[in-house]
Design an enzyme around this catalytic site. Structure first.
Site, PDB file in Angstrom:
ATOM      1  N   ARG A   1      12.435 -47.928 -18.098  1.00 50.39           N
ATOM      2  CA  ARG A   1      13.369 -48.561 -16.898  1.00 50.39           C
ATOM      3  C   ARG A   1      13.184 -49.872 -16.662  1.00 50.39           C
ATOM      4  NH1 ARG A   1      11.615 -45.941 -11.214  1.00 50.39           N
ATOM      5  NH2 ARG A   1       9.743 -47.443 -11.277  1.00 50.39           N
TER       6      ARG A   1
ATOM      7  N   CYS B   1      12.889 -37.516 -13.237  1.00 50.18           N
ATOM      8  CA  CYS B   1      11.460 -38.238 -13.741  1.00 50.18           C
ATOM      9  C   CYS B   1      11.093 -38.473 -12.205  1.00 50.18           C
ATOM     10  CB  CYS B   1      11.977 -39.771 -14.163  1.00 50.18           C
ATOM     11  SG  CYS B   1      12.933 -40.728 -13.397  1.00 50.18           S
TER      12      CYS B   1
ATOM     13  N   MET C   1      -4.491  -5.846  11.509  1.00 45.46           N
ATOM     14  CA  MET C   1      -5.374  -4.836  11.838  1.00 45.46           C
ATOM     15  C   MET C   1      -5.414  -3.831  10.290  1.00 45.46           C
ATOM     16  SD  MET C   1      -4.725  -1.430  14.022  1.00 45.46           S
ATOM     17  CE  MET C   1      -4.716  -0.341  12.532  1.00 45.46           C
TER      18      MET C   1
ATOM     19  N   TYR D   1      16.002 -32.019 -19.575  1.00 49.61           N
ATOM     20  CA  TYR D   1      14.536 -32.269 -19.532  1.00 49.61           C
ATOM     21  C   TYR D   1      14.188 -32.475 -18.153  1.00 49.61           C
ATOM     22  CZ  TYR D   1      15.267 -37.290 -19.458  1.00 49.61           C
ATOM     23  OH  TYR D   1      15.771 -38.530 -18.768  1.00 49.61           O
TER      24      TYR D   1
ATOM     25  N   LYS E   1       0.924  -1.223  -0.001  1.00 48.77           N
ATOM     26  CA  LYS E   1       0.130   0.038   0.008  1.00 48.77           C
ATOM     27  C   LYS E   1       0.741   1.256   0.018  1.00 48.77           C
ATOM     28  CE  LYS E   1      -3.816  -0.646   2.396  1.00 48.77           C
ATOM     29  NZ  LYS E   1      -4.426  -0.838   3.634  1.00 48.77           N
TER      30      LYS E   1
ATOM     31  N   ARG F   1      -3.423  -1.071  -6.372  1.00 47.96           N
ATOM     32  CA  ARG F   1      -2.230  -2.035  -6.699  1.00 47.96           C
ATOM     33  C   ARG F   1      -2.574  -2.879  -7.763  1.00 47.96           C
ATOM     34  NH1 ARG F   1      -5.335  -5.216  -1.739  1.00 47.96           N
ATOM     35  NH2 ARG F   1      -7.467  -5.335  -2.879  1.00 47.96           N
TER      36      ARG F   1
ATOM     37  N   GLY G   1      -6.594 -10.781   8.530  1.00 50.15           N
ATOM     38  CA  GLY G   1      -6.309 -11.084   9.941  1.00 50.15           C
ATOM     39  C   GLY G   1      -5.409  -9.992  10.622  1.00 50.15           C
TER      40      GLY G   1
ATOM     41  N   SER H   1      19.017 -39.911 -15.176  1.00 49.48           N
ATOM     42  CA  SER H   1      17.675 -39.495 -14.751  1.00 49.48           C
ATOM     43  C   SER H   1      17.427 -39.481 -13.364  1.00 49.48           C
ATOM     44  CB  SER H   1      16.537 -40.323 -15.581  1.00 49.48           C
ATOM     45  OG  SER H   1      15.448 -39.716 -15.342  1.00 49.48           O
TER      46      SER H   1
END
Ligand code: ADP
Ligand code: MG
Ligand code: MG
Length: 893
Positions: A628, A845, A102, A865, A22, A336, A100, A777
């Protein structure tokens, strides 16, 4: 010495850390020459010091004095001067806006004397002065001194009833004077002292209250949920008052610079005549549409529209605004960059590109993978206006409905009968796990995003709403706002918005998923959201350095992921291919007593595996597929020890012994492990069971050759799991290379051999391992388990909530990569692996491959990757693009 107070003219929008959102934006508007009332901001640092030391930092009081004096000079008035008072507002404002804390005290500086001065300033408007005074006592009492707000509301209500009127504005000066007396009594009753008359004391108490509100329960809870650091502190803004409650030529309003849900330009907002501050949002009276202001006060309206376009041109984004008109003079009180829904984030970004306001790179920074994920979940179709019961915290996204059950056992029983249920609990604990698995969704009345229910639900990908604290849960019913929901009644929960509805709300598939699937309803093809997603995804793909592959074990999964933009398979698990009707062959393999029996079983499995691989290679034609070799302990394919022991004992008692069952039982006993995750699995299986890996390698090579023969372009990569030492890999490699050479012949097919890095030792000896691996990997699930010594299935339910509560980690290391620990292992292995073998291909992976934060980390580390589940491929693509753009940006800075 630190500077603790900044005049609005001294700050700017980049100073959010110090001045809060603000304050930074008030300063920015001031420097743009917009009409902002004078004022100053006390920094977050002053707040941090106050909270740490229990009193103001040295020098703060003197700085406040100096800035207040300067403000008084500019305004030509003195704070609380009985004859001609300056009044101020005291407003909290942290870096991130935070419920929450003030909020705001308006009209500070009013007391029994200056109220008359204010009246004189306003041309003898007593009503206005006393209305302002009663508001001060009310806000000050509530927010600074914790006086229950209802008591003021009640006093106001009885004043209206006593007079027989409905609206505040119908109370006259005398009524309000009497109301001030009533308010003062309420104040004294709760605080034990009179309402402070000294204006400077009012100011100081309000400032301290803002500081302290940083640690209010609700603020702490919110920070934890949103993962906002606890040590930022809040700034305090002291702003000269302007008055919207001076009569019909005054008023207050809120506005957006464009439609917050679509990004289209236009006039959006609400205005309320003769009102102050929060009356607009509080819904005290019916507001007018902002467009109506044109008729009431054309000059202010035109000026406001001009300011809105100035702000847009300056922020290059949708802004939201608070303003007040005092007797025909417009004042800006806040702006804002406006909050927006996930869908709006995409459409607004695209709209701003269209208008030439931002470029594509900038647009990518305005959206996120988390937002895209939200858009990919099915949503409730609210067209039928379902009864909304309450709202909690959306803890794990999705849209689920089912019959209400109140215990895990009931959930399990209902699911066994094929009924869909929502498990409703005050909070969950590890005993509820079976029920959570059985339910469509979970609703709790306590806890937030880091509660047991939330963590476990996200781990399972199950819809969950937490902390719906308005619901009262009984034995076989819950009640909320007078409505009772019985066991067996149907409710619907939205894990994204946290909303809970009565009855079955129809679920609508996501049009974004339809778009990725390529089967978009033609009516939706021109939908702005879909067009925006398409535009930004295309740009992300172009910008990304990381490629995105998928984890897929079947042809259909591979095909789907390819539609979602996967550039190959990073993890094809073979263990699922050993289930179903093939289990029998696996049992034969495990129970084999002779080489011949074993070869027989392997020989039967081999063509089945080849067919599996061919399917997948075809779907991924031209793209790499990492297969795998079998990873889990083999006893996972056998019946459980308990079941089998009972079965054999019962059979024995009946005299119906089965030789096969007894052999099986003996095998299960022999293979039983106390820590299966650390036992005979991965590469260890391949080294112990002759012919097992060889069978798989042959099937892979043959499938590749078959696809090549069809004219396709297979790119198989064989991945060895759980390697911890280069010798393991070398042994497997030697055998595999022989088989590959034999099968491939001169077909031109090339098969890469690499390994997972998922055991810490592998990461630490990556330089050696790279000598035998063409790719790595990172299996970050196992790497996380082994680096922390956590067994995921046990720890997530047992104590993660406590670790999150204690701040041992801010987010589960299974959800987002632990950069410092597990991430360090990834860095070490990357550096040493590439040093030993330049051109070593590197990927990930684990599930982290689809987590936005983690994708950024893997980009930074320089992997080639990431691989993730098909559904998360678009999210990873978007984040890979965003990561590339943000790192390119930081190079230029
Ligand atoms: P929040 O963060 O809850 O929006 P604000 O500090 O913005 O709280 O203030 C609440 C309301 O009071 C807003 O409508 C704001 O415009 C109004 N307000 C704040 N300061 C002043 C002031 N100096 N003069 C007039 N109205 C003010
Ligand atoms: Mg505000
Ligand atoms: Mg693993």
């Amino acid at each position: 010495m630190s500077k603790f107070v900044y005049d609005f003219a001294e700050g700017n929008r980049d100073m959010k850390d110090l001045l809060g959102g603000k304050g930074a934006n008030l300063a920015e508007m001031t420097n743009l020459g917009l009409p902002v009332p004078g004022g100053f901001t006390i920094t977050t640092e002053a707040c941090q010091r106050y909270l740490a030391e229990g009193h103001h930092a040295d020098g703060l009081a003197a700085e406040i004095d100096a800035h207040l004096a300067a403000l008084e000079t500019t305004m030509g008035r003195t704070l609380g001067d009985p004859a001609d008072p300056l009044l101020v507002s005291v407003r909290s404002g942290a870096k991130f806006s935070m419920p929450g804390m003030m909020e705001t005290v308006l009209n500070v500086g009013l007391n029994d004397e200056s109220v008359d001065g204010l009246s004189r300033q306003a041309g003898g408007n007593d009503r206005f002065a006393w209305d302002s005074y009663r508001r001060l006592i009310q806000m000050f009492g509530k927010t600074v001194c914790d006086v229950p707000g209802e008591e003021f509301e009640e006093a106001l209500h009885s004043a209206k009833v006593g007079k027989g009127v409905k609206d505040d504005v119908q109370l006259d000066a005398d009524d309000l004077r009497a109301l001030v007396t009533a308010y003062k009594k309420v104040f004294a009753k709760h605080t034990g002292h009179d309402f402070p008359q000294d204006p400077r004391e009012q100011l100081d108490l309000a400032i301290e209250a803002v500081f302290r509100s940083w640690n209010a329960d609700r603020a702490v809870l919110y920070r934890r949920q949103e993962r906002i650091p606890a040590d930022l502190g809040t700034a305090v803004n002291v702003v000269a008052m302007v008055f919207g409650n001076l009569g019909p030529d005054s008023g207050t309003g809120v506005a957006f610079t464009r439609d917050p849900s679509t990004g289209e330009t236009g006039v959006y907002g609400d205005y309320l005549q003769n009102a102050q501050g929060e009356d607009v949002v509080a819904g005290i009276r019916n507001t007018l549409a902002l467009a109506d202001l044109e008729k009431i006060d054309k000059k202010s309206y035109d000026e406001l529209l001009g300011i809105m376009s100035t702000l847009e041109a300056h922020y290059h984004d949708l802004c939201d605004i608070e303003f007040t008109i005092e007797r025909g003079k417009l004042w800006m009180l806040q702006t804002r960059v406006g909050k927006r829904t996930a869908a709006a984030a995409f459409t607004i970004a695209a709209q701003l590109i269209d208008e030439g306001m931002i470029d594509l790179d900038e647009a990518l920074t305005r959206v996120s993978g988390a937002q895209l994920a939200q858009l990919m979940f099915p949503r409730f179709d609210l067209a039928g206006d379902p009864v909304s019961l309450t709202r909690g915290v959306g803890a794990s996204p999705g849209a689920a409905y089912g019959e209400v059950v109140f215990s895990a056992a009931d959930a399990v029983a209902a699911a066994a009968e094929g009924r869909q249920v929502i498990l409703v609990r005050r909070e969950t604990n590890p005993d509820d796990l079976s029920g959570m698995i059985a339910a469509q969704g979970i609703l709790t009345s306590r806890g937030g995003k880091t509660s047991h229910a939330a963590v476990v639900a996200r781990g399972m990908g199950k819809t969950c709403v937490c902390g719906a604290d308005a619901i009262e849960i009984g034995r076989d019913q819950f009640s909320v706002g007078g409505q009772v929901v019985h066991e067996g009644d149907v409710i619907s929960i939205d894990g994204t918005t946290g909303r809970v509805y009565l009855g079955e709300v129809p679920v609508r598939p996501s049009e974004v998923v339809q778009y990725f699937e390529g089967d978009l309803d033609p009516a939706l093809a021109n939908e702005p959201l879909v067009a925006a997603v398409h535009l930004l995804m295309t740009h992300a793909d172009g910008a990304a350095a990381l490629k995105v592959r998928t984890n897929a074990d079947t042809g259909p999964d591979a095909a789907r992921a390819r539609r979602f933009g996967a550039q190959g398979i990073g993890l094809c698990r073979t263990e699922h291919m050993f289930l179903g009707d093939r289990r029998e062959l696996v049992e034969r393999l495990i129970l084999a007593r002779t080489e011949a029996e074993r070869n027989d079983a392997l020989g039967a499995l081999q063509p089945l595996q080849r067919a599996d691989f061919l399917d997948i290679f075809r779907e991924m034609n031209g793209l790499p597929v990492t297969v795998r070799l079998i990873d889990p302990p083999l006893h996972e394919f056998l019946p459980s020890l308990e079941d089998l022991a009972v079965q054999v004992a019962v059979a024995k008692a009946r005299g119906e012994q089965s030789e096969r069952d007894e052999r099986m039982l003996a095998a299960v006993r022999r293979m039983h492990e106390s820590n299966p995750m650390l036992g005979l699995r991965g590469v260890r299986l391949g080294l112990v069971i002759p012919g097992l890996f060889a069978m798989q390698v042959r099937a892979i090579a043959e499938a590749a050759v078959a696809l090549a023969a069809e004219g396709g372009r297979p790119r198989p990569e064989i991945m060895v799991p759980l390697v911890g030492a280069v010798q393991e890999l070398e042994t497997v490699r030697a055998e595999a290379e022989k088989i590959i050479a034999e099968v491939v012949g001169d077909s031109g097919v090339k098969v890469l051999i690499g390994t997972m890095i998922e055991v810490p030792r592998a990461a630490l000896t990556a330089g050696q391992i790279a000598e035998a691996a063409e790719f790595f990997s990172f299996g970050t699930n196992d790497l996380t388990q082994m680096a922390w010594g956590f067994s995921r299935d046990d720890v997530e339910g047992a104590f993660f909530w406590r670790y999150l509560e204690l701040g041992i980690f801010g987010i589960s290391p299974f959800e987002s990569i632990d950069r410092d620990g597990v991430g360090r292992l990834v860095r070490i292995a990357t550096a040493e692996g590439r040093k030993a073998r330049p051109g070593l291909k590197l990927g990930v992976c684990g599930e982290h491959g689809g987590d936005p934060e983690s994708v950024h980390f893997f980009h930074e580390v320089g992997l080639d990757y990431v691989s993730c589940s098909p559904f998360r491929v678009p999210i990873a693509r978007l984040e890979a693009g965003r990561a590339a753009i943000s790192s390119a940006g930081s190079d230029h800075r």
